[in-house]
Write a protein that holds these residues in place. Structure first.
Motif, short mmCIF file in Angstrom:
data_model
loop_
_atom_site.label_atom_id
_atom_site.label_comp_id
_atom_site.label_asym_id
_atom_site.label_seq_id
_atom_site.Cartn_x
_atom_site.Cartn_y
_atom_site.Cartn_z
N THR A 110 0.81 -1.21 0.00
CA THR A 110 0.00 0.00 0.00
C THR A 110 0.84 1.26 0.00
O THR A 110 0.30 2.36 -0.10
CB THR A 110 -0.94 0.02 1.22
N GLN A 141 2.08 1.36 -5.05
CA GLN A 141 0.71 1.46 -5.55
C GLN A 141 0.67 1.92 -6.99
O GLN A 141 -0.22 1.54 -7.76
CB GLN A 141 -0.09 2.44 -4.68
N SER A 142 1.63 2.74 -7.38
CA SER A 142 1.64 3.26 -8.75
C SER A 142 2.23 2.25 -9.74
O SER A 142 2.20 2.48 -10.95
CB SER A 142 2.45 4.56 -8.82
N THR A 153 1.45 -0.79 -11.39
CA THR A 153 0.32 -1.68 -11.63
C THR A 153 0.76 -3.13 -11.83
O THR A 153 0.00 -4.05 -11.51
CB THR A 153 -0.47 -1.23 -12.86
N LEU A 189 0.43 -5.15 -8.61
CA LEU A 189 -0.84 -5.28 -7.93
C LEU A 189 -1.25 -6.73 -7.64
O LEU A 189 -1.74 -7.03 -6.55
CB LEU A 189 -1.94 -4.57 -8.72
N SER A 238 0.10 -8.14 -4.41
CA SER A 238 -0.32 -7.57 -3.13
C SER A 238 -1.18 -8.52 -2.32
O SER A 238 -1.28 -8.38 -1.09
CB SER A 238 -1.08 -6.25 -3.36
N ARG A 294 -8.35 -7.50 -0.28
CA ARG A 294 -7.23 -6.98 -1.06
C ARG A 294 -7.36 -7.38 -2.53
O ARG A 294 -6.97 -6.63 -3.43
CB ARG A 294 -5.91 -7.48 -0.49
N ARG A 324 -8.18 -1.75 -9.25
CA ARG A 324 -7.06 -0.91 -9.69
C ARG A 324 -6.57 -1.32 -11.08
O ARG A 324 -6.24 -0.47 -11.90
CB ARG A 324 -5.91 -1.00 -8.69
#
Length: 290
Positions: A136, A141-142, A144, A147, A150, A160, A167
């Motif tokens: 997080t 987070q930027s 992708t 993701l 995570s 999550r 996202r």
């Protein structure tokens, strides 16, 4: 963890090398220059990722290996890969080991070869434990491409996966193919962490059309047998660590089904077979090309 997870994770890190660098180095990540050939000279093996990177002061190679289970041969393999990449690229090599789950722990730097009590060769390397990474944080987070990983965060719950899916679908910088690839990886890892039943209807539809669905179903059956054997151990008053479930899963569906069936007919024999399975190491795949 079987080959399905090795495959999707390897695909992920190779498709998003710049994002991988953020995971490994954070805000101090070197600049990605190019992806080098992952095949190794005079070997049938392939590394998971070989990236040429640079900072303001040097250029070097990252040799990245994903580990999803304990492997008694891993350290020697890492040394072999490191030397081969160095000889081919003519650059310093930083080996990186990405541990996917706690059951893969045991790979601890440095690797030291001793002769007559003296260290004659030392290989140091970077270790990243995905379950300890805070996905997080803004820098990640930027990214992708990270993701799907995570959901492996030990602090993350099933929600999550919903967050990551949203996202990915909102990421306008992704092409349709890139988005689909990330959703397949997310579905695979979500199934592995929380079970197939936790997939959203949209993610389930994507997964049923993927080449991985049959393997996911097989993994779900394997997990069922492993959980049943953990319950069997508890009912017989046996003390079994929680991580034993992943150790059992690594044995495969066929082996666990046999012990599970035996538990109903010959419980004492099943208990003995269960102990043998827990005490033995993972299947030896050292001869299998990577």
């Amino acid at each position: 963890m079987g080959s399905i997870f090795d495959l999707v994770l390897r695909r992920l890190v190779q498709a998003h090398p710049a994002h991988l660098l953020r995971l490994l180095f954070g805000s101090d990540a070197p600049t990605f220059v190019r992806a080098a050939d992952t095949s190794l000279p005079q070997s049938e093996r392939r590394a998971d990722a070989v990236l040429v990177v640079e900072t303001s002061s040097e250029r070097f190679v990252l040799e990245v290996e994903l580990q999803a289970q304990s492997d008694p041969h891993f350290m020697r393999r890492l040394l072999d890969y490191t030397v081969r990449v160095h000889l081919r690229e003519g650059l310093p090599v930083l080996p990186v080991v990405v541990l996917v789950v706690p059951e893969a722990e045991g790979v601890r730097p440095p690797y030291v070869m001793r002769c007559r009590g003296q260290p004659v060769l030392t290989l140091d390397f970077l270790v990243v434990r995905l379950w300890e990474v805070d996905f997080t944080q803004p820098a990640l987070q930027s990214a992708t491409g990270l993701l799907p990983l995570s959901v492996l965060d030990a602090r993350a719950g099933p929600e999550r996966a919903d967050w990551a899916e949203a996202r990915i679908r909102e990421a306008k910088e992704l092409s349709a193919d890139e988005q689909m690839d990330l959703l397949v990886v997310l579905g695979t890892l979500t199934s592995r962490r929380f079970g197939i039943q936790r997939l959203t209807p949209s993610l389930r539809n994507i997964m049923t059309e993927s080449a991985f669905w049959d393997e996911l179903i097989a993994f779900a059956r394997t997990r069922f047998h492993a959980q049943a054997l953990m319950t069997f151990a508890a009912t017989r008053g046996l003390t079994v660590p929680r991580e034993a479930e992943e150790h059992l899963i690594a044995k495969g569906e066929s082996a666990l089904k046999q012990i599970h069936t035996l538990a109903f007919t010959h419980p004492d024999a099943a208990q003995e077979a269960l102990f043998e399975a827990l005490l033995s190491g993972p299947p030896d795949d050292s001869s299998t090309p990577q």
